[in-house]
Design a protein around this motif. Structure first.
Motif, PDB file in Angstrom:
ATOM      1  N   SER A 206       0.806  -1.216   0.000  1.00 29.05           N
ATOM      2  CA  SER A 206       0.000   0.000   0.000  1.00 29.05           C
ATOM      3  C   SER A 206       0.842   1.271   0.000  1.00 29.05           C
ATOM      4  CB  SER A 206      -0.937   0.037   1.214  1.00 29.05           C
ATOM      5  OG  SER A 206      -1.707  -1.126   1.254  1.00 29.05           O
ATOM      6  N   LEU A 207       1.947   1.199  -0.666  1.00 30.89           N
ATOM      7  CA  LEU A 207       2.752   2.398  -0.837  1.00 30.89           C
ATOM      8  C   LEU A 207       2.399   2.977  -2.187  1.00 30.89           C
ATOM      9  CD1 LEU A 207       6.159   0.792   0.104  1.00 30.89           C
ATOM     10  CD2 LEU A 207       4.636   2.065   1.614  1.00 30.89           C
TER      11      LEU A 207
ATOM     12  N   MET B   1       5.410  -0.370   8.697  1.00 36.62           N
ATOM     13  CA  MET B   1       6.774  -0.820   8.300  1.00 36.62           C
ATOM     14  C   MET B   1       7.629   0.371   7.880  1.00 36.62           C
ATOM     15  SD  MET B   1       7.939  -3.222   5.161  1.00 36.62           S
ATOM     16  CE  MET B   1       6.602  -4.407   5.284  1.00 36.62           C
ATOM     17  N   LYS B   2       8.897   0.267   8.169  1.00 40.55           N
ATOM     18  CA  LYS B   2       9.826   1.312   7.761  1.00 40.55           C
ATOM     19  C   LYS B   2       9.803   1.464   6.243  1.00 40.55           C
ATOM     20  CE  LYS B   2      14.688   2.610   8.500  1.00 40.55           C
ATOM     21  NZ  LYS B   2      15.106   2.763   7.110  1.00 40.55           N
ATOM     22  N   ARG B   3       9.993   2.673   5.833  1.00 39.32           N
ATOM     23  CA  ARG B   3      10.021   2.957   4.395  1.00 39.32           C
ATOM     24  C   ARG B   3      11.203   2.245   3.732  1.00 39.32           C
ATOM     25  NH1 ARG B   3       9.152   4.910  -0.567  1.00 39.32           N
ATOM     26  NH2 ARG B   3      11.104   5.497  -1.521  1.00 39.32           N
ATOM     27  N   ILE B   4      10.929   1.493   2.685  1.00 43.83           N
ATOM     28  CA  ILE B   4      11.958   0.732   1.980  1.00 43.83           C
ATOM     29  C   ILE B   4      12.382   1.487   0.722  1.00 43.83           C
ATOM     30  CG2 ILE B   4      12.482  -1.435   0.828  1.00 43.83           C
ATOM     31  CD1 ILE B   4      12.070  -1.720   3.815  1.00 43.83           C
ATOM     32  N   ALA B   5      13.683   1.633   0.544  1.00 42.14           N
ATOM     33  CA  ALA B   5      14.192   2.376  -0.610  1.00 42.14           C
ATOM     34  C   ALA B   5      13.929   1.616  -1.903  1.00 42.14           C
ATOM     35  CB  ALA B   5      15.688   2.629  -0.463  1.00 42.14           C
ATOM     36  N   ASP B   6      13.715   2.376  -2.943  1.00 38.37           N
ATOM     37  CA  ASP B   6      13.483   1.810  -4.255  1.00 38.37           C
ATOM     38  C   ASP B   6      14.639   0.893  -4.677  1.00 38.37           C
ATOM     39  OD1 ASP B   6      11.232   2.419  -6.129  1.00 38.37           O
ATOM     40  OD2 ASP B   6      12.942   2.486  -7.528  1.00 38.37           O
ATOM     41  N   SER B   7      15.846   1.338  -4.389  1.00 38.83           N
ATOM     42  CA  SER B   7      17.022   0.549  -4.772  1.00 38.83           C
ATOM     43  C   SER B   7      17.014  -0.799  -4.062  1.00 38.83           C
ATOM     44  CB  SER B   7      18.300   1.322  -4.452  1.00 38.83           C
ATOM     45  OG  SER B   7      18.239   1.847  -3.142  1.00 38.83           O
ATOM     46  N   THR B   8      16.548  -0.801  -2.826  1.00 40.74           N
ATOM     47  CA  THR B   8      16.461  -2.061  -2.085  1.00 40.74           C
ATOM     48  C   THR B   8      15.497  -3.021  -2.769  1.00 40.74           C
ATOM     49  OG1 THR B   8      16.929  -0.956   0.016  1.00 40.74           O
ATOM     50  CG2 THR B   8      15.854  -3.100   0.129  1.00 40.74           C
ATOM     51  N   VAL B   9      14.347  -2.531  -3.169  1.00 48.64           N
ATOM     52  CA  VAL B   9      13.344  -3.391  -3.806  1.00 48.64           C
ATOM     53  C   VAL B   9      13.899  -3.984  -5.098  1.00 48.64           C
ATOM     54  CG1 VAL B   9      11.032  -3.492  -4.796  1.00 48.64           C
ATOM     55  CG2 VAL B   9      11.462  -2.055  -2.795  1.00 48.64           C
ATOM     56  N   ARG B  10      14.613  -3.174  -5.851  1.00 52.22           N
ATOM     57  CA  ARG B  10      15.189  -3.697  -7.093  1.00 52.22           C
ATOM     58  C   ARG B  10      16.195  -4.808  -6.803  1.00 52.22           C
ATOM     59  NH1 ARG B  10      15.462   1.488  -9.288  1.00 52.22           N
ATOM     60  NH2 ARG B  10      17.707   1.479  -9.577  1.00 52.22           N
ATOM     61  N   ARG B  11      16.960  -4.638  -5.741  1.00 51.82           N
ATOM     62  CA  ARG B  11      17.911  -5.709  -5.405  1.00 51.82           C
ATOM     63  C   ARG B  11      17.187  -6.962  -4.944  1.00 51.82           C
ATOM     64  NH1 ARG B  11      21.000  -1.326  -3.422  1.00 51.82           N
ATOM     65  NH2 ARG B  11      20.078  -1.650  -1.374  1.00 51.82           N
ATOM     66  N   LEU B  12      16.135  -6.803  -4.162  1.00 54.66           N
ATOM     67  CA  LEU B  12      15.360  -7.978  -3.739  1.00 54.66           C
ATOM     68  C   LEU B  12      14.914  -8.770  -4.955  1.00 54.66           C
ATOM     69  CD1 LEU B  12      13.066  -6.479  -0.944  1.00 54.66           C
ATOM     70  CD2 LEU B  12      15.127  -7.860  -0.656  1.00 54.66           C
ATOM     71  N   SER B  13      14.460  -8.043  -5.951  1.00 57.41           N
ATOM     72  CA  SER B  13      14.008  -8.652  -7.181  1.00 57.41           C
ATOM     73  C   SER B  13      15.129  -9.468  -7.826  1.00 57.41           C
ATOM     74  CB  SER B  13      13.532  -7.531  -8.105  1.00 57.41           C
ATOM     75  OG  SER B  13      12.857  -8.032  -9.208  1.00 57.41           O
ATOM     76  N   PHE B  53      13.300  -7.139   6.583  1.00 58.98           N
ATOM     77  CA  PHE B  53      12.073  -7.937   6.549  1.00 58.98           C
ATOM     78  C   PHE B  53      12.079  -9.117   7.515  1.00 58.98           C
ATOM     79  CE2 PHE B  53      12.732  -5.832   2.529  1.00 58.98           C
ATOM     80  CZ  PHE B  53      11.519  -5.185   2.345  1.00 58.98           C
ATOM     81  N   GLY B  54      13.223  -9.399   8.119  1.00 56.27           N
ATOM     82  CA  GLY B  54      13.270 -10.506   9.061  1.00 56.27           C
ATOM     83  C   GLY B  54      14.665 -11.099   9.144  1.00 56.27           C
ATOM     84  N   SER B  55      14.804 -12.142   9.913  1.00 52.40           N
ATOM     85  CA  SER B  55      16.081 -12.848  10.048  1.00 52.40           C
ATOM     86  C   SER B  55      15.939 -14.199   9.385  1.00 52.40           C
ATOM     87  CB  SER B  55      16.433 -13.022  11.530  1.00 52.40           C
ATOM     88  OG  SER B  55      16.645 -11.770  12.126  1.00 52.40           O
ATOM     89  N   PHE B  56      16.360 -14.266   8.142  1.00 55.57           N
ATOM     90  CA  PHE B  56      16.114 -15.473   7.364  1.00 55.57           C
ATOM     91  C   PHE B  56      17.306 -16.427   7.366  1.00 55.57           C
ATOM     92  CE2 PHE B  56      13.733 -11.977   5.203  1.00 55.57           C
ATOM     93  CZ  PHE B  56      12.474 -12.348   5.677  1.00 55.57           C
ATOM     94  N   GLY B  57      18.462 -15.945   7.790  1.00 57.44           N
ATOM     95  CA  GLY B  57      19.664 -16.749   7.677  1.00 57.44           C
ATOM     96  C   GLY B  57      20.014 -17.519   8.942  1.00 57.44           C
ATOM     97  N   LYS B  58      20.988 -18.406   8.799  1.00 56.94           N
ATOM     98  CA  LYS B  58      21.537 -19.134   9.936  1.00 56.94           C
ATOM     99  C   LYS B  58      23.016 -18.777  10.052  1.00 56.94           C
ATOM    100  CE  LYS B  58      18.571 -23.227  10.288  1.00 56.94           C
ATOM    101  NZ  LYS B  58      17.490 -22.643   9.449  1.00 56.94           N
TER     102      LYS B  58
END
Lengths: 213, 213
Positions: A206-207, B1-13, B53-58
């Motif tokens: 919802s951004l 949720m904290k605002r996520i940078a556009d660059s971050t979203v592209r990297r997630l992708s 977004f969380g702690s996904f690693g070990k």
DNA sequence: AGTTGTGAAGCCATTCACAGCG
DNA sequence: CGCTGTGAATGGCTTCACAACT
């Protein structure tokens, strides 16, 4: 010269686009405020961007439209003609080859290449599809410095390596893959799936994040 | 949720793209170092991006590939199907409609629209070109939240206004024009001329600036 | 020992604010 | 008086460095 940020160069490109419009309409001067509104940025940003390259404005008046247009063309390197090869005679390649904006800004497509035997030799727009095996030879002979890559991801790095070996100096990559080039080669990537996923993220959370043009 | 940078979203992708590859290859875990090398970034960046977004690693092991893939799909909102309309039945529209990556990631094209009478009603890929006059009605009926805009610049803002009025929630714009949308609509623009001009600038100034994928 | 998760530091782009000039 | 040009301040993304954990 001081290192110029990528975002700055993109804005210069946009300033140029709208200044050309104003020039065509016969407008003599434009203030940073007017340019900012047209381009969706701020007056301070416009002035700062331009100030990296000189003092083009007149205090109290604004910027001379026609003159600034010429300056921006020169800054962006658009006074000359750039030869471009398109690699990949698929739908994306076709869209790019037909794109008006390219020729308008001095980018001349000198060849289209593919490795699909059913496409090689066939007419394709105003050109004929060449064999990718001839790519290296032609780049050297034509001295085309820019390649547009519109091929599947799997082949992308392979083809890039051959382009680099043939002396290419810049690559615009549309393959959705991370590719690497030596430091003397410029690379820009456009990844359409990534852009759509950005929208998916914005909708899901919802951004309403407006990306830059 | 904290605002996520556009660059971050592209990297997630991008992480998602390569994690899917690793998953297919049967790899169980991947370290931030490995992901960083695949995606052309740094290990710290990978960890920071994911930590939003969380702690996904070990610790001592890395990230579980299959699990992280699922997490990223959910974060990006790719678990559901998104209905997409394409506006503009030209070459760019055709390239996008055929683009494998779209359907692969859950984007379903539910309609193609144009205002050219010579195109309306004609087959176009697996679909038929609809009259743009029906666009608003269909968006509401289909509940398609995303539009891809592949039309000339002059008409762009007009069409956008109609899309917004019809309730569109996100727009991917390929027209080389600055368009504006209300704050509740997400907008991303891809401008190919601008990218090429960025390369022209880099070549002219002997820079080798590698743009992000 | 190896790798994650994260506060702190560093760096860079943007914004501010005002002096300078037409 | 209006608008540019720019040093300073701000804000935000990236990098660093190390504690925490397996």
């Amino acid at each position: 010269m001081k290192r110029i940020a990528d975002s700055t160069v993109r804005r210069l490109s946009m300033y140029l686009r709208y200044l050309e419009d104003l020039d065509t309409q016969g407008q003599q001067t434009a203030s940073s405020d007017e340019l900012a509104h047209l381009c969706g940025t701020t007056p301070a940003q416009v002035r700062k961007d331009l100030s990296f390259f000189g003092s083009f404005g007149k205090r109290g008046l604004g910027y001379p439209v026609h003159e600034l247009t010429a300056h921006l063309r020169e800054i962006l390197g658009l006074e000359r003609e750039w030869k471009v090869v398109i690699v990949g005679a698929g739908k994306i390649g076709a869209a790019l080859a037909n794109y008006r904006g390219f020729r308008q800004r001095g980018f001349k497509i000198v060849g289209v290449y593919d490795n699909d035997p059913t496409k090689i030799g066939k007419p394709w727009g105003e050109a004929i599809v060449h064999d990718m095996a001839d790519l290296a030879r032609d780049i050297q002979r034509e001295e085309a410095p820019i390649a547009v890559l519109a091929i599947p991801s799997d082949d992308a790095q392979d083809v890039v390596d051959r382009l680099v070996a043939a002396g290419i100096r810049a690559i615009l990559n549309f393959a959705p893959a991370q590719i690497t080039v030596p430091p003397h080669v410029s690379l820009k990537s456009v990844n359409m799936a990534m852009e759509l996923e950005g929208l998916s993220f914005a909708l899901t959370n919802s951004l309403a994040s407006q990306g830059a043009a």
